[in-house]
Design a protein around this motif. Structure first.
Motif, PDB file in Angstrom:
ATOM      1  N   ILE A  75       0.149  39.154  11.546  1.00 19.43           N
ATOM      2  CA  ILE A  75      -0.662  38.990  10.339  1.00 19.43           C
ATOM      3  C   ILE A  75      -2.064  39.543  10.557  1.00 19.43           C
ATOM      4  CG2 ILE A  75      -1.657  37.316   8.730  1.00 19.43           C
ATOM      5  CD1 ILE A  75       0.859  35.571   9.246  1.00 19.43           C
ATOM      6  N   ALA A  76      -2.613  39.336  11.751  1.00 19.19           N
ATOM      7  CA  ALA A  76      -3.941  39.885  12.060  1.00 19.19           C
ATOM      8  C   ALA A  76      -3.928  41.404  11.984  1.00 19.19           C
ATOM      9  CB  ALA A  76      -4.387  39.427  13.443  1.00 19.19           C
ATOM     10  N   ALA A  77      -2.871  42.013  12.496  1.00 27.50           N
ATOM     11  CA  ALA A  77      -2.759  43.474  12.448  1.00 27.50           C
ATOM     12  C   ALA A  77      -2.644  43.960  11.007  1.00 27.50           C
ATOM     13  CB  ALA A  77      -1.557  43.938  13.267  1.00 27.50           C
ATOM     14  N   GLU A  78      -1.897  43.230  10.221  1.00 27.73           N
ATOM     15  CA  GLU A  78      -1.660  43.589   8.815  1.00 27.73           C
ATOM     16  C   GLU A  78      -2.921  43.431   7.960  1.00 27.73           C
ATOM     17  OE1 GLU A  78       0.391  40.914   5.444  1.00 27.73           O
ATOM     18  OE2 GLU A  78       1.717  41.441   7.107  1.00 27.73           O
ATOM     19  N   THR A  79      -3.691  42.367   8.212  1.00 25.55           N
ATOM     20  CA  THR A  79      -4.826  42.038   7.343  1.00 25.55           C
ATOM     21  C   THR A  79      -6.171  42.491   7.901  1.00 25.55           C
ATOM     22  OG1 THR A  79      -5.141  39.861   8.360  1.00 25.55           O
ATOM     23  CG2 THR A  79      -3.642  39.988   6.442  1.00 25.55           C
ATOM     24  N   GLY A  80      -6.240  42.727   9.211  1.00 23.82           N
ATOM     25  CA  GLY A  80      -7.524  43.068   9.821  1.00 23.82           C
ATOM     26  C   GLY A  80      -8.484  41.884   9.872  1.00 23.82           C
ATOM     27  N   SER A  81      -7.968  40.675   9.821  1.00 20.79           N
ATOM     28  CA  SER A  81      -8.793  39.471   9.750  1.00 20.79           C
ATOM     29  C   SER A  81      -9.445  39.127  11.090  1.00 20.79           C
ATOM     30  CB  SER A  81      -7.946  38.278   9.300  1.00 20.79           C
ATOM     31  OG  SER A  81      -8.681  37.071   9.402  1.00 20.79           O
ATOM     32  N   ALA A  82     -10.777  39.110  11.095  1.00 19.64           N
ATOM     33  CA  ALA A  82     -11.520  38.715  12.287  1.00 19.64           C
ATOM     34  C   ALA A  82     -11.342  37.223  12.569  1.00 19.64           C
ATOM     35  CB  ALA A  82     -12.996  39.053  12.122  1.00 19.64           C
ATOM     36  N   ARG A  83     -11.155  36.413  11.518  1.00 22.39           N
ATOM     37  CA  ARG A  83     -10.931  34.975  11.717  1.00 22.39           C
ATOM     38  C   ARG A  83      -9.667  34.738  12.538  1.00 22.39           C
ATOM     39  NH1 ARG A  83      -9.830  32.604   6.429  1.00 22.39           N
ATOM     40  NH2 ARG A  83      -9.503  30.678   7.560  1.00 22.39           N
ATOM     41  N   ILE A  84      -8.618  35.474  12.213  1.00 22.16           N
ATOM     42  CA  ILE A  84      -7.369  35.309  12.957  1.00 22.16           C
ATOM     43  C   ILE A  84      -7.562  35.777  14.392  1.00 22.16           C
ATOM     44  CG2 ILE A  84      -4.921  35.920  13.115  1.00 22.16           C
ATOM     45  CD1 ILE A  84      -5.000  36.444  10.061  1.00 22.16           C
ATOM     46  N   VAL A  85      -8.188  36.920  14.580  1.00 23.08           N
ATOM     47  CA  VAL A  85      -8.401  37.453  15.930  1.00 23.08           C
ATOM     48  C   VAL A  85      -9.216  36.477  16.763  1.00 23.08           C
ATOM     49  CG1 VAL A  85      -9.455  39.315  17.276  1.00 23.08           C
ATOM     50  CG2 VAL A  85      -8.082  39.856  15.243  1.00 23.08           C
ATOM     51  N   HIS A  86     -10.226  35.847  16.152  1.00 19.93           N
ATOM     52  CA  HIS A  86     -11.029  34.858  16.883  1.00 19.93           C
ATOM     53  C   HIS A  86     -10.149  33.698  17.367  1.00 19.93           C
ATOM     54  CE1 HIS A  86     -14.288  32.213  18.013  1.00 19.93           C
ATOM     55  NE2 HIS A  86     -13.782  31.288  17.212  1.00 19.93           N
ATOM     56  N   GLN A  87      -9.282  33.207  16.490  1.00 17.83           N
ATOM     57  CA  GLN A  87      -8.386  32.113  16.883  1.00 17.83           C
ATOM     58  C   GLN A  87      -7.382  32.571  17.944  1.00 17.83           C
ATOM     59  OE1 GLN A  87      -8.717  28.889  16.024  1.00 17.83           O
ATOM     60  NE2 GLN A  87     -10.551  29.537  14.922  1.00 17.83           N
ATOM     61  N   LEU A  88      -6.936  33.819  17.833  1.00 19.91           N
ATOM     62  CA  LEU A  88      -5.998  34.354  18.830  1.00 19.91           C
ATOM     63  C   LEU A  88      -6.672  34.522  20.186  1.00 19.91           C
ATOM     64  CD1 LEU A  88      -4.102  36.913  16.606  1.00 19.91           C
ATOM     65  CD2 LEU A  88      -3.159  34.835  17.653  1.00 19.91           C
ATOM     66  N   ASP A  89      -7.948  34.842  20.179  1.00 20.54           N
ATOM     67  CA  ASP A  89      -8.690  34.927  21.441  1.00 20.54           C
ATOM     68  C   ASP A  89      -8.731  33.555  22.114  1.00 20.54           C
ATOM     69  OD1 ASP A  89     -10.430  36.253  23.404  1.00 20.54           O
ATOM     70  OD2 ASP A  89     -11.984  34.947  22.558  1.00 20.54           O
ATOM     71  N   ARG A  90      -8.935  32.527  21.323  1.00 17.61           N
ATOM     72  CA  ARG A  90      -8.943  31.163  21.875  1.00 17.61           C
ATOM     73  C   ARG A  90      -7.559  30.788  22.407  1.00 17.61           C
ATOM     74  NH1 ARG A  90     -11.917  27.084  18.111  1.00 17.61           N
ATOM     75  NH2 ARG A  90     -11.967  25.916  20.062  1.00 17.61           N
ATOM     76  N   LEU A  91      -6.507  31.212  21.700  1.00 17.68           N
ATOM     77  CA  LEU A  91      -5.139  30.977  22.172  1.00 17.68           C
ATOM     78  C   LEU A  91      -4.906  31.727  23.475  1.00 17.68           C
ATOM     79  CD1 LEU A  91      -2.222  29.958  21.963  1.00 17.68           C
ATOM     80  CD2 LEU A  91      -1.763  31.909  20.447  1.00 17.68           C
ATOM     81  N   ASP A  92      -5.357  32.974  23.525  1.00 19.09           N
ATOM     82  CA  ASP A  92      -5.206  33.780  24.732  1.00 19.09           C
ATOM     83  C   ASP A  92      -5.840  33.075  25.927  1.00 19.09           C
ATOM     84  OD1 ASP A  92      -4.468  36.202  26.130  1.00 19.09           O
ATOM     85  OD2 ASP A  92      -6.579  36.792  26.043  1.00 19.09           O
ATOM     86  N   GLN A  93      -6.999  32.498  25.737  1.00 18.00           N
ATOM     87  CA  GLN A  93      -7.668  31.761  26.803  1.00 18.00           C
ATOM     88  C   GLN A  93      -6.863  30.525  27.209  1.00 18.00           C
ATOM     89  OE1 GLN A  93     -11.765  30.983  25.691  1.00 18.00           O
ATOM     90  NE2 GLN A  93     -11.954  33.039  24.832  1.00 18.00           N
ATOM     91  N   ALA A  94      -6.310  29.834  26.221  1.00 13.53           N
ATOM     92  CA  ALA A  94      -5.518  28.635  26.511  1.00 13.53           C
ATOM     93  C   ALA A  94      -4.248  28.970  27.277  1.00 13.53           C
ATOM     94  CB  ALA A  94      -5.172  27.904  25.211  1.00 13.53           C
ATOM     95  N   LEU A  95      -3.675  30.146  27.001  1.00 10.80           N
ATOM     96  CA  LEU A  95      -2.429  30.545  27.653  1.00 10.80           C
ATOM     97  C   LEU A  95      -2.648  31.303  28.963  1.00 10.80           C
ATOM     98  CD1 LEU A  95      -0.268  31.655  24.583  1.00 10.80           C
ATOM     99  CD2 LEU A  95       0.009  29.604  25.997  1.00 10.80           C
ATOM    100  N   ALA A  96      -3.887  31.608  29.296  1.00 14.00           N
ATOM    101  CA  ALA A  96      -4.176  32.398  30.505  1.00 14.00           C
ATOM    102  C   ALA A  96      -3.535  31.821  31.771  1.00 14.00           C
ATOM    103  CB  ALA A  96      -5.680  32.569  30.677  1.00 14.00           C
ATOM    104  N   PRO A  97      -3.539  30.506  31.976  1.00 10.75           N
ATOM    105  CA  PRO A  97      -2.899  29.984  33.192  1.00 10.75           C
ATOM    106  C   PRO A  97      -1.389  30.258  33.263  1.00 10.75           C
ATOM    107  CG  PRO A  97      -4.370  28.331  32.257  1.00 10.75           C
ATOM    108  CD  PRO A  97      -4.246  29.453  31.246  1.00 10.75           C
TER     109      PRO A  97
END
Length: 147
Positions: free
Chosen positions: A103-125
């Motif tokens: 959806i982020a790729a489709e919409t270009g939404s920075a809000r989604i990307v910001h949340q995905l960055d937080r998810l990426d950090q949570a999943l890093a381990p």
């Protein structure tokens, strides 16, 4: 944010009760619906560390979300994924996160990307898990090489 779970839940219950009695004109505040209140409650549950209930709350709210709310769906999916990561269910978190990446790729939404960055950090381990590696690769594609 103050850790007052019972007060927060009372406020959400009040909001839902008021919403049930409110007239809907279809224009003003049409976005303020049960799904919106339930996602706010799920965010509070996650902030309180109650990831199981937060994940269930996000999942239920997403199911009620109108299809036209694409950007909101992406944000809520990313937040739901973070809640699932908080429960230790990295497979589910990565699967839901990958949906949000689409959806982020489709919409270009920075809000989604910001949340995905937080998810990426949570999943890093758990980066070595296949599902997490796939999620991170899909996120890298849209962040490092946007269309």
């Amino acid at each position: 944010m103050l850790g007052e779970a019972s007060e927060a839940h009372k406020a959400y219950d009040t909001a839902l009760a008021l919403l049930a009695r409110a007239d809907s004109d279809g224009v003003w505040g049409s976005w303020l619906d049960t799904a919106y209140v339930n996602t706010a409650r799920a965010r509070s549950l996650a902030a309180l560390g109650d990831y199981e209930r937060a994940a269930a709350g996000f999942d239920n709210a997403i199911a009620m979300l109108p299809p036209a709310y694409r950007r909101d769906r992406g944000v809520y999916l990313a937040r739901a994924a973070r809640a699932h990561a908080g429960t230790g269910n990295n497979v589910q978190a990565a699967r839901i996160g990958t949906q949000a990446v689409g959806i982020a790729a489709e919409t270009g939404s920075a809000r989604i990307v910001h949340q995905l960055d937080r998810l990426d950090q949570a999943l890093a381990p758990a980066a070595s898990e296949d599902c997490v590696a796939e999620f991170r690769a899909s996120l890298d594609r849209i962040v490092l090489h946007p269309a």
